[in-house]
Design a protein around this motif. Structure first.
Motif, short mmCIF file in Angstrom:
data_model
loop_
_atom_site.label_atom_id
_atom_site.label_comp_id
_atom_site.label_asym_id
_atom_site.label_seq_id
_atom_site.Cartn_x
_atom_site.Cartn_y
_atom_site.Cartn_z
N PRO A 81 6.83 -3.00 2.29
CA PRO A 81 7.44 -1.82 1.66
C PRO A 81 8.92 -2.04 1.32
O PRO A 81 9.41 -1.54 0.30
N TYR A 117 2.49 -2.57 -3.43
CA TYR A 117 2.94 -1.39 -2.70
C TYR A 117 3.78 -0.51 -3.62
O TYR A 117 3.64 0.71 -3.64
N ALA A 160 2.52 3.16 -3.95
CA ALA A 160 3.17 4.22 -3.16
C ALA A 160 4.65 4.40 -3.45
O ALA A 160 5.27 5.29 -2.90
N MET A 175 3.88 5.03 9.33
CA MET A 175 3.31 4.37 8.15
C MET A 175 2.22 5.25 7.51
O MET A 175 2.29 5.53 6.31
N LEU A 176 1.26 5.68 8.32
CA LEU A 176 0.16 6.48 7.76
C LEU A 176 0.66 7.77 7.14
O LEU A 176 0.25 8.11 6.03
N SER A 194 3.43 8.32 5.74
CA SER A 194 4.10 8.04 4.48
C SER A 194 3.08 7.74 3.41
O SER A 194 3.22 8.14 2.25
N VAL A 195 2.00 7.01 3.79
CA VAL A 195 0.93 6.74 2.81
C VAL A 195 0.25 8.04 2.42
O VAL A 195 -0.02 8.30 1.24
N SER A 208 2.20 10.10 0.03
CA SER A 208 2.23 9.63 -1.34
C SER A 208 0.87 9.83 -2.01
O SER A 208 0.67 9.39 -3.14
N TRP A 213 -2.29 8.84 -1.15
CA TRP A 213 -3.38 7.86 -1.08
C TRP A 213 -4.28 8.08 0.12
O TRP A 213 -5.21 7.34 0.36
#
Lengths: 919, 66
Positions: free
Chosen positions: A130, A410, A414, A468-469, A471-472, A475, A477
């Motif tokens: 990232p 990435y 994202a 991390m999750l 943030s994904v 975005s 996803w």
């Protein structure tokens, strides 16, 4: 606006300049005249810490959070003040054991474990992708702002097809550059002089560019700091940014977490490890970097807040992305040149980060992920590759390209959802997971492989789940429902309020839980069992790196290998020519003439393994070496025995050394005391013989005359009177002698009686002269007297001082020539002390006699021509003068007479003392 | 050796001092909402402390080099 061609051309021109710098650096390194071997370059290369995230993102962060951009730079300042404790040790360990990446460091520390190296590599790749994406995003959005292809500052390419996406080409160009910089050839120590030169150059460029833009905004657009801040204070919305409490909801806890995060990152980011540790030329360079690097951070941050406020004041909120203020402010004022400069600065920051980060990560991927997998396949083991250097380089280059493409991926997937700064913090939190295993490994012997693995895994999993999750998911996803309702609908598993912990910002929250899980697992699992022999060995080598010194590390396994087996092995990975040179150097160091004469001992195995470790990682090197070495690893007990033995021997020898030193000192003292005693004994003997000699002379004459009187009663009266006169005078002489000896003994032993009174020295000298005038007159000599006008009072023993004066004057009388003799007595007063000089025009005293005449029974002059005297007068006089705090000495030249002088303090302390106590 | 040991200890002390100054509660003392010589008080104070810290570290590190 600028045309795309101009921007692309300027960018390529800049990259070419960069490449020229790198090429020059490499060439100078080959000639042995390194341009990076100085502390300034080293400190500048550390500034690779400042990426596009700093360059564009800080302004964005300041625009939304005021001073909250600062902890990211205060943390490194604090970390650098600890550099002498932490970084120096990391550098020393890495240099001694040829460690070339963080993954290798951790794997090597915990028993050269493939598994650990692999896990660290995966964390690093997942954490860094990232961050690399962020750099690509910065370049691409900067380009679009500059060319005006998208006014809103969002990406023009996102909707286009892959082939038309400029960012893909940016990524590929950077990949090509990184391969050229970092993977052109194989270096056993993973050092890249040219790259470091280019990075240092880039650091200067980005700093200058940012300062120019900052100056332009502050003084060009506005009228200095005062103006900007005055306007900001006038706007309540902007004024809120200027205080910590009102600018963010994270509070002081969040501030602390952010500082800690940055503090750990500046040590454990793969690119920082690469430039700080791996590329370090000389440990002493760290000294200057300790303050120069924080100074750099301070400089590059001075204008962040003014630019952010300036941008907000000029554009207002919500119209222009604050991340691009650095570009859009000059553009809005028609300064296209400045905008291009700002873009080049940002490009500098981004390319510097991408190059170093991908080199560092690709080293890890190659050494700790791909090589172990390759080495474990049967086919690879069986096949007989003569030279694997090509393969190694291929893997490195492939890894660089793959990592950059992952970054691009990435970015595509994202990148749009998040501002620059959030992505950076997510990466920081990932590398913070290395801290427990790294720091624990450097200072604690008890950490085990399982402990490190459990800690890293737990920290990584918690990081992924809490940071991390989400943030994904944010975005778009992932399904967002688990964010709000928790995993499996369990409320306490909500990623951003784990176990119901609310009130922290997401970064502090994730950092707290991940580090807690990490440290707890690391410590508790480590404590579950005692370390194995291999772990204990590595622990000792790492923890005690300073006390072990720079020499070859101790070897803890039994085993031997023929150089015929080891050299081809090293040659497979490093090339035949290089391997031959290395072994030749090693042979020379060992003092043998050729490689063939090297002894097949554990040291040779260690040497080969260390060389290999630099190229393929310590764990793989261990595997490769053990495939050709006949060895049996030692158990923990044996390792501990060796260590204990070594440390005991060290302790004993240290103790022994101390004792022998003490003994030597004592012997010296004893010898000196013995010498003194011998001397005293000799003096006593001399004294005795002198006294007896002096006593015998008068006694002999007394006895002779007495016998004559006894034998012959008829001696006439005249002779009888003469004989009796002689006997009387000899008896007087005897009495005088005995008195003086007793006197001397009393004064020396401190038992003399002193009758102090106030005396006028002028009277005393006059009296002494009167008393002795007759002697001079008898010899036809003259005694002159020179007295001061006023009386000189002091407190002393009158009789004793008179004794001194009489002694000196009568001495003079003895030595002045008959008829022409002149003696002079002079009394003066100077600087608080009185001085008496007794000068004669006698034969003088030879220089070698000057010291001797004050010794007992030593008279000056020729043995036969010596006048009558006991030889005790001067020693006694000196004792008396010194008793009253004065000094008695003589000056003389042979043939020109002599001057005896003494001085006495006018208020003698010794004279003030007890008048009667000294009995 | 002694000198280096001393420099190391001084740097650790500086670190502790910096950590104290850059955190709660000292930070809250510096966080005034009124302008301070025309500048935001916290911003100005942080930079001044930061510069002083760097100066101290520089003094210690460069002194030890002799």
């Amino acid at each position: 606006m600028l045309s795309g061609t101009v921007v692309v051309a300027a960018s390529f021109a800049y990259l070419l300049v960069l490449f020229a710098v790198a090429w020059y650096g490499d060439r100078r390194a080959e000639q042995g005249r390194s341009i990076i071997a100085n502390p300034w370059t080293y400190a500048m290369s550390l500034a690779v810490y400042c990426t596009a995230w700093t360059y564009f993102g800080s302004v964005g962060r300041a625009a939304s959070g005021g001073v909250w951009f600062l902890p990211i730079y205060l943390g490194p300042t604090l970390a650098m003040s600890l550099s002498w404790v932490v970084l120096l040790k990391m550098i020393r360990i890495s240099r001694t054991y040829r460690i070339t990446s963080i993954a290798d460091f951790i794997a090597s520390r915990y028993g050269k474990s493939h598994l650990l190296g692999g896990l660290v590599t995966i964390i690093a790749v997942v954490g860094m992708v990232p961050y690399i994406a962020l750099q690509l995003k910065a370049i691409s959005s900067g380009y679009s702002v500059l060319t005006g292809s998208d006014d809103s500052g969002v990406f023009p390419f996102a909707t286009a097809s892959w082939f038309n996406d400029g960012t893909l080409y940016v990524a590929l160009t950077l990949a090509l550059f990184t391969v050229l910089f970092g993977a052109r050839h194989l270096d056993a120590a993973e050092r890249h002089e040219g790259m470091v030169a280019a990075i240092a150059f880039e650091s200067v460029v980005k700093l200058l560019a940012f300062l120019v833009i900052g100056g332009f905004v502050t003084w060009g657009v506005y009228e200095g700091f005062d103006d900007i801040f005055a306007r900001a204070f006038a706007d309540p919305e902007l004024a809120a940014l200027l205080s910590l409490k009102t600018a963010s909801t994270a509070g002081y806890g969040g501030w602390f977490a952010m500082t800690l995060l940055a503090l750990l990152s500046v040590i454990f980011l793969p690119r920082q490890f690469q430039v700080t540790v791996v590329e370090n030329v000389n440990e002493q360079h760290l000294r200057r970097a300790t303050w120069l690097f924080p100074g750099y951070l301070l400089l590059i941050n001075i204008f962040v807040l003014p630019i952010a406020l300036g941008g907000l004041l000029y554009f207002g909120r919500g119209t222009v992305d604050p991340d691009t203020f650095v570009l859009s402010l000059p553009l809005a004022h028609g300064e296209r040149g400045l905008a291009l400069l700002a873009f080049i600065g940002g490009l500098s920051a981004a390319t510097g980060m991408v190059i170093v980060e991908t080199i560092a990560v690709s080293t890890m991927v190659c050494n700790d992920l791909v090589m172990p997998l390759l080495l474990s396949t049967e086919r690879f083991k069986r096949s007989d590759h003569p030279d694997l250097t090509g393969l190694l380089l291929g893997i490195r280059r492939g890894a660089i390209v793959v990592v950059l493409l992952l970054g691009y991926l990435y970015f595509r997937l994202a990148g749009e959802a998040y501002a620059l700064v959030s992505i950076g913090l997510i990466s920081f939190a990932a590398v913070a997971q290395f801290a427990p295993a790294m720091l624990g490994g450097m200072y604690w012997r008890g950490g085990t492989r399982e402990g490190a693995f459990a800690g890293l895994l737990a920290g990584f999993v918690v990081w992924a789940y809490t940071l991390m999750l989400p943030s994904v998911a944010k975005s778009g996803w992932l399904d967002r429902t688990f964010l709000d309702q928790g995993l499996f609908g369990q409320e306490f598993l909500r990623p951003e309020q784990l176990f119901g912990l609310a009130g922290l910002d997401s970064i502090s929250h994730a950092l707290f839980w991940s580090l807690t899980a990490n440290i707890a697992c690391y410590v508790l699992v480590s404590l579950a069992r005692v370390p194995t022999g291999q772990e204990a060995t590595q622990a000792t080598l790492f923890v005690d790196v300073f006390s072990r010194g720079q020499d070859a590390p101790a070897t803890f396994w039994r085993g031997s290998a023929q150089v015929q087996d080891l050299q081809p092995l090293v040659a497979r990975f490093l090339g035949a020519e290089r391997a031959r040179r290395m072994f030749e150097t090693y042979a020379r160091e060992r003092g043998v003439r050729s490689i063939a004469e090297l002894k097949p001992d554990a040291g040779l195995v260690q040497f080969a393994e260390t060389q290999l470790a630099g190229a393929i990682g310590s764990a793989s090197a261990r595997v490769m070496v053990s495939s050709v070495v006949q060895e049996e690893p030692l158990g923990l007990d044996e390792v501990m025995d060796i260590l204990d033995e070594a440390s005991q021997v060290r302790a004993y020898s240290h103790e022994l050394e101390e004792k022998s030193q003490a003994l030597e000192a004592a012997t010296g003292e004893l010898r000196a005391a013995n010498e003194r005693l011998k001397e005293l004994d000799r003096l006593k003997d001399d004294f005795m013989s002198s006294v007896t000699h002096e006593l015998r002379t008068p006694l002999t004459s007394i006895r002779a005359f007495s016998e004559m009187l006894l034998d012959d009663p008829k001696i006439d009266l005249k002779d009888r009177t003469r004989f009796l006169g002689i006997i009387v005078s000899e008896t007087e002489r005897l009495t005088r002698l005995v008195n003086q000896v007793l006197d001397m003994a009393k004064i020396e032993s401190g038992h003399a009686e002193w009758h102090n009174s106030d005396i006028d020295m002028r009277d005393l000298v006059g009296h002494a002269v009167e008393t002795t005038e007759q002697i001079f007159r008898d010899r036809g000599a003259v005694l002159e007297l020179d007295l001061p006008d006023h009386a000189l009072h002091l407190r002393a023993d009158r009789d004793r001082l008179l004794q001194v004066l009489l002694n000196l004057i009568s001495n003079a009388a003895k030595f002045v020539p008959n008829d022409t003799g002149v003696a002079r007595v002079r009394l003066t007063c100077e600087a608080g002390q009185l001085r008496v000089d007794v000068t004669d025009n006698g034969p003088g005293i030879a220089p070698e006699q000057l010291g001797v005449i004050f010794e007992k029974f030593r008279q000056g002059g020729d043995e036969r021509a010596r006048p009558q005297g006991t030889g005790l007068g001067l020693p006694i006089s000196r004792q008396i003068v010194e008793h009253f705090g004065g000094r008695l000495w003589v000056q003389s030249k042979p043939g020109e007479g002599a001057t005896f002088s003494f001085v006495l303090p006018l208020s003698p302390e010794a004279g003030d003392g007890p008048d009667h106590a000294m009995t | 050796m002694m000198r280096r040991g001393l420099a190391g200890q001084r740097l650790v002390a500086t670190f502790l001092g910096g950590a104290l100054l850059f955190n709660y509660p000292v930070l809250s003392l510096l966080d005034g909402s009124e302008p301070f010589f025309g500048m935001p008080m916290l911003w100005a104070c942080l930079f001044v402390i930061w510069a002083l810290l760097i100066a101290v570290v520089a003094w210690i590190a460069e002194r030890g080099a002799r």
